[in-house]
Write a protein that holds these residues in place. Sequence first.
Motif, PDB file in Angstrom:
ATOM      1  N   ALA A   1       0.838  -1.211   0.000  1.00  0.00           N
ATOM      2  CA  ALA A   1       0.000   0.000   0.000  1.00  0.00           C
ATOM      3  C   ALA A   1       0.870   1.257   0.000  1.00  0.00           C
ATOM      4  O   ALA A   1       0.621   2.202  -0.757  1.00  0.00           O
ATOM      5  N   SER A   2       1.911   1.255   0.839  1.00  0.00           N
ATOM      6  CA  SER A   2       2.804   2.418   0.889  1.00  0.00           C
ATOM      7  C   SER A   2       3.518   2.591  -0.443  1.00  0.00           C
ATOM      8  O   SER A   2       3.666   3.705  -0.951  1.00  0.00           O
ATOM      9  N   GLY A   3       3.966   1.481  -1.005  1.00  0.00           N
ATOM     10  CA  GLY A   3       4.663   1.538  -2.285  1.00  0.00           C
ATOM     11  C   GLY A   3       3.757   2.085  -3.376  1.00  0.00           C
ATOM     12  O   GLY A   3       4.172   2.904  -4.189  1.00  0.00           O
ATOM     13  N   GLN A   4       2.503   1.658  -3.373  1.00  0.00           N
ATOM     14  CA  GLN A   4       1.572   2.114  -4.406  1.00  0.00           C
ATOM     15  C   GLN A   4       1.344   3.626  -4.306  1.00  0.00           C
ATOM     16  O   GLN A   4       1.379   4.340  -5.304  1.00  0.00           O
ATOM     17  N   ILE A   5       1.147   4.121  -3.092  1.00  0.00           N
ATOM     18  CA  ILE A   5       0.961   5.568  -2.893  1.00  0.00           C
ATOM     19  C   ILE A   5       2.198   6.316  -3.374  1.00  0.00           C
ATOM     20  O   ILE A   5       2.122   7.330  -4.072  1.00  0.00           O
ATOM     21  N   PHE A   6       3.325   5.775  -2.998  1.00  0.00           N
ATOM     22  CA  PHE A   6       4.596   6.405  -3.308  1.00  0.00           C
ATOM     23  C   PHE A   6       4.815   6.512  -4.822  1.00  0.00           C
ATOM     24  O   PHE A   6       5.144   7.569  -5.350  1.00  0.00           O
ATOM     25  N   PHE A   7       4.599   5.397  -5.526  1.00  0.00           N
ATOM     26  CA  PHE A   7       4.813   5.395  -6.975  1.00  0.00           C
ATOM     27  C   PHE A   7       3.746   6.235  -7.679  1.00  0.00           C
ATOM     28  O   PHE A   7       4.011   6.932  -8.644  1.00  0.00           O
ATOM     29  N   SER A   8       2.543   6.144  -7.161  1.00  0.00           N
ATOM     30  CA  SER A   8       1.421   6.779  -7.842  1.00  0.00           C
ATOM     31  C   SER A   8       1.517   8.302  -7.827  1.00  0.00           C
ATOM     32  O   SER A   8       1.198   8.964  -8.809  1.00  0.00           O
ATOM     33  N   LEU A   9       1.963   8.864  -6.701  1.00  0.00           N
ATOM     34  CA  LEU A   9       1.979  10.323  -6.577  1.00  0.00           C
ATOM     35  C   LEU A   9       3.229  10.950  -7.182  1.00  0.00           C
ATOM     36  O   LEU A   9       3.392  12.165  -7.140  1.00  0.00           O
ATOM     37  N   SER A  10       4.131  10.133  -7.711  1.00  0.00           N
ATOM     38  CA  SER A  10       5.386  10.638  -8.287  1.00  0.00           C
ATOM     39  C   SER A  10       6.233  11.375  -7.251  1.00  0.00           C
ATOM     40  O   SER A  10       6.958  12.306  -7.581  1.00  0.00           O
ATOM     41  N   VAL A  11       6.124  10.949  -5.986  1.00  0.00           N
ATOM     42  CA  VAL A  11       6.992  11.532  -4.966  1.00  0.00           C
ATOM     43  C   VAL A  11       8.404  10.999  -5.207  1.00  0.00           C
ATOM     44  O   VAL A  11       8.587   9.815  -5.461  1.00  0.00           O
ATOM     45  N   GLY A  12       9.396  11.869  -5.138  1.00  0.00           N
ATOM     46  CA  GLY A  12      10.774  11.402  -5.288  1.00  0.00           C
ATOM     47  C   GLY A  12      11.202  11.188  -6.722  1.00  0.00           C
ATOM     48  O   GLY A  12      12.194  10.521  -6.976  1.00  0.00           O
ATOM     49  N   PHE A  13      10.478  11.771  -7.663  1.00  0.00           N
ATOM     50  CA  PHE A  13      10.875  11.658  -9.071  1.00  0.00           C
ATOM     51  C   PHE A  13      11.670  12.883  -9.527  1.00  0.00           C
ATOM     52  O   PHE A  13      12.194  12.897 -10.634  1.00  0.00           O
ATOM     53  N   GLY A  14      11.722  13.917  -8.702  1.00  0.00           N
ATOM     54  CA  GLY A  14      12.425  15.136  -9.103  1.00  0.00           C
ATOM     55  C   GLY A  14      11.594  16.009 -10.023  1.00  0.00           C
ATOM     56  O   GLY A  14      12.120  16.952 -10.612  1.00  0.00           O
ATOM     57  N   ILE A  15      10.315  15.692 -10.155  1.00  0.00           N
ATOM     58  CA  ILE A  15       9.471  16.423 -11.103  1.00  0.00           C
ATOM     59  C   ILE A  15       8.710  17.561 -10.406  1.00  0.00           C
ATOM     60  O   ILE A  15       8.727  18.700 -10.874  1.00  0.00           O
ATOM     61  N   VAL A  16       8.079  17.241  -9.285  1.00  0.00           N
ATOM     62  CA  VAL A  16       7.253  18.254  -8.610  1.00  0.00           C
ATOM     63  C   VAL A  16       8.115  19.445  -8.182  1.00  0.00           C
ATOM     64  O   VAL A  16       7.717  20.607  -8.314  1.00  0.00           O
TER      65      VAL A  16
ATOM     66  N   VAL B   1       8.371  11.235  10.965  1.00  0.00           N
ATOM     67  CA  VAL B   1       7.716   9.976  10.576  1.00  0.00           C
ATOM     68  C   VAL B   1       8.107   9.543   9.159  1.00  0.00           C
ATOM     69  O   VAL B   1       8.471   8.391   8.926  1.00  0.00           O
ATOM     70  N   SER B   2       8.050  10.496   8.227  1.00  0.00           N
ATOM     71  CA  SER B   2       8.272  10.131   6.816  1.00  0.00           C
ATOM     72  C   SER B   2       9.634   9.483   6.571  1.00  0.00           C
ATOM     73  O   SER B   2       9.711   8.472   5.863  1.00  0.00           O
ATOM     74  N   PRO B   3      10.749  10.032   7.120  1.00  0.00           N
ATOM     75  CA  PRO B   3      12.033   9.386   6.846  1.00  0.00           C
ATOM     76  C   PRO B   3      12.084   7.938   7.346  1.00  0.00           C
ATOM     77  O   PRO B   3      12.592   7.057   6.660  1.00  0.00           O
ATOM     78  N   ILE B   4      11.507   7.722   8.536  1.00  0.00           N
ATOM     79  CA  ILE B   4      11.524   6.357   9.084  1.00  0.00           C
ATOM     80  C   ILE B   4      10.631   5.448   8.236  1.00  0.00           C
ATOM     81  O   ILE B   4      11.005   4.324   7.889  1.00  0.00           O
ATOM     82  N   TYR B   5       9.472   5.976   7.889  1.00  0.00           N
ATOM     83  CA  TYR B   5       8.522   5.215   7.071  1.00  0.00           C
ATOM     84  C   TYR B   5       9.167   4.841   5.733  1.00  0.00           C
ATOM     85  O   TYR B   5       9.091   3.706   5.266  1.00  0.00           O
ATOM     86  N   LEU B   6       9.852   5.827   5.132  1.00  0.00           N
ATOM     87  CA  LEU B   6      10.520   5.584   3.838  1.00  0.00           C
ATOM     88  C   LEU B   6      11.600   4.512   3.983  1.00  0.00           C
ATOM     89  O   LEU B   6      11.727   3.635   3.127  1.00  0.00           O
ATOM     90  N   LEU B   7      12.362   4.624   5.065  1.00  0.00           N
ATOM     91  CA  LEU B   7      13.436   3.636   5.277  1.00  0.00           C
ATOM     92  C   LEU B   7      12.870   2.233   5.435  1.00  0.00           C
ATOM     93  O   LEU B   7      13.409   1.262   4.871  1.00  0.00           O
ATOM     94  N   VAL B   8      11.774   2.145   6.189  1.00  0.00           N
ATOM     95  CA  VAL B   8      11.165   0.822   6.414  1.00  0.00           C
ATOM     96  C   VAL B   8      10.687   0.224   5.085  1.00  0.00           C
ATOM     97  O   VAL B   8      10.940  -0.943   4.783  1.00  0.00           O
ATOM     98  N   ILE B   9      10.014   1.049   4.270  1.00  0.00           N
ATOM     99  CA  ILE B   9       9.527   0.541   2.982  1.00  0.00           C
ATOM    100  C   ILE B   9      10.711   0.156   2.102  1.00  0.00           C
ATOM    101  O   ILE B   9      10.714  -0.894   1.450  1.00  0.00           O
TER     102      ILE B   9
END
Lengths: 517, 53
Positions: free
Chosen positions: A241-256, A448-456
């Motif tokens: 679920a976290s991966g899907q949100i992450f990929f779907s929103l284009s977070v971390g693509f350098g685009i936004v 929260v986000s950095p830890i969450y990202l690391l866990v995923i």
Amino acid sequence: MAREQWATRIGVILAVAGSAVGLGNFLRFPGQAAANGGGAFMIPYFISLLVLGIPLCWAEWTMGRYAGIRGFNSAPAVYAAIWKNPLAKYCGAFALLIPLVVYMYYVVIEAWCLGYAIDYLNGNLMQVKDADGFSSHFSDFVGAGENGALLTGSSPLVWLVIITFICNFVLIYRGITKGIEAFCRIAMPLMAILAILVLVRVLTLGTPDPAKPDQSVAGGLNFMWNPDFATLAKPETWLAASGQIFFSLSVGFGIVINYSSYLRKKDDVALSGLTSNSMNEFFEVCLGGLITLPAAFIFMGMAAGEQGTFDLGFKALPNVFALMPGGQFFGFLWFFMLFIAAITSSLSMLQPVIAFLEEGFGLKRHASAALLGLIAALGCGFVLYFSKGLGALDTFDFWVGTMLIFVLALIQTLIYGWVFGIHKGHAELHTGAHIRVPWFVQLIVKYVSPIYLLVIFIGVCATTGPGYVKTMTENPVVMGSVAFIGTVFAFLLLMIHIAGRRWDAQGKFENIQELHD
Amino acid sequence: MTIEAILIMGISVGAVVSLVSFCLYRVLTLPPVEEETLKGPLEIDTRDTQDAD
């Protein structure tokens, strides 16, 4: 040179939403949901959206506009403007590598969609009669049988890629306002209309085969949405679920971060960021979630849930359209809609590198588009040639489109939370804002986000990493693809180093202007 | 279709539709920014395509 800017408020929202909405919304999301508890998947999915997706997007929008109004548009310059450290600009290499390499294979997938849309328009795909036929059609079309098959075989894919490539570069060459914004303002509503037409067709299918009463619209929706709450106890469900949100929103693509750098000082980022995210969710949950798997289930039964993303999109769904009344027309609408969705995404992948070439070397748009076109064409040719089992495409997607975006998202989160500062970020986010964002969102981004990202990230590494590393040592194409990525990365680092020396000589970062009301 | 499936589908789709409707309503009912009233999207000339190379 006059600073480029978005012309309208809705234009930038549609452009960011267009960047996020792609094949993942229509093909990846339903598969992930069905494989991870159906309706129960939506619980970790929405939690991830609130904890990871929306806060990280706000952070990107905020940093991008902050640097943009101070004259910085490319990620290396944006990071260097925020983090006064010589290493900062080199972190920007990830924000150039990711969109560039993803573009190299995404444009090929885009050409698949165009090819399928044309094949429905001229009726070619309606001639195929069974599942094996669709499978071999796809394999021949993408050259999956042998490396170099696309150059010697009868598949028109190379020509379709060239057409798609030209479409992208014509639009990107026209610039932010006349190219990206003007196209997205037409493409996004058109995509919604086409998808809604297909949705209405799917929801009115009833029970096409009276001999199989379970395979109905209600059965299809039940297959997609019926919750299996036991899966919530499994870490894989939360990871998916976290991966899907992450990929779907284009977070971390350098685009936004690049797109938002073209905003003006008083332009809103809080409501705009939320609106673009909500549009992405509309395409994913309301359209992708109601069309793809229910339609596949109605005609294929339980086998619909056993498909991967490409298999579902390019093998299973053509089966559905072959059996569906009006299938040729709706097949065309569907693949044309996917083609438009893919174009709005691929366009956004070109702009970050264009911005860097313009900013780092003082090139005009003609020259930077030509140079980028050359680099992108090399990578695209690599993906097209090494087509056996989609080896190069799959490798690019895993190492760059999956693993590196975690790295970049983590870098951006740390820069925002620990360098830029959440107090400054909160104030910056609310400059010109049309909604209030609660303070706890900043705490989420910082802690929260950095830890969450690391866990995923660790979870993805643990579950899929060993297999890919093993494949890399055994398959020369995979190893060559990784070497290609490494070469592009080294080239970008060198370019950033040279650009950095130019910036230092110009004193670009010495007196970054603090703007006040 | 089970009750649970209907509930989760309804809540998920309803929540997303509500959110996107709220956001679009807010965005589209805002007064236009100054630049929007002066220049349409196709009228802005960023000049970066002139005198290229």
